[in-house]
Write a protein that holds these residues in place. Structure first.
Motif: not given
Length: 109
Positions: A77-102
Motif C-alpha cells: 500500500q505504500e508503493c515505495k518498494n521499487g515494484a512495477v505494479a501495486f495491487h489492489p486499490f479499491k478507491s480512487p483516493e488510495k490509488y492516487l496516494a499510491c501514484m504520489v508515492n511511487a
C-alpha cells in the motif's frame, strides 16, 4: 509473485505467447478432463497452469515486479518498494496516494 502468475502483471516472452496460441486447445482439453468440466479458475491461473504443466514452458520468476496483498507483500500500500505494479486499490483516493508515492524516474504524473 511466489504463488504463481497474478492478473495485475503478466509478462510473457514472444515464444511463450506463440506456444500458448498453438497449444491452448490442448490445455482446455487437459483441464476439462482433470476438473470434470471447466476448472473454476481465473484466466491468470489457467494460463499459468497451462504453460507450466501442459505446454512445459520454462518459467523465469521475478518476484519483485508485483507488490500485492495476496503475495505476502507487507508494504504494497505504500508503493515505495521499487515494484512495477501495486495491487489492489479499491478507491480512487488510495490509488492516487499510491501514484504520489511511487517512483516514476523521469516520468511526471
Amino acid at each position: 509473485c511466489k504463488f504463481g502468475l497474478h492478473g495485475p502483471v503478466e509478462v510473457f516472452s514472444q515464444r511463450a505467447v506463440l506456444t500458448w496460441a498453438a497449444g491452448s486447445a490442448k490445455c482446455v482439453q487437459h483441464f476439462d478432463k482433470l476438473c470434470s468440466g471447466p476448472c473454476l479458475w481465473g484466466e491468470d491461473m489457467f494460463i499459468d497452469q497451462c504453460l507450466e504443466k501442459v505446454l512445459l514452458v520454462k518459467r523465469v520468476d521475478n518476484w519483485k515486479m508485483l507488490s500485492e496483498a495476496h503475495c505476502d507483500s507487507d508494504d504494497w500500500q505504500e508503493c515505495k518498494n521499487g515494484a512495477v505494479a501495486f495491487h489492489p486499490f479499491k478507491s480512487p483516493e488510495k490509488y492516487l496516494a499510491c501514484m504520489v508515492n511511487a517512483d516514476f524516474g523521469d516520468v511526471r504524473v
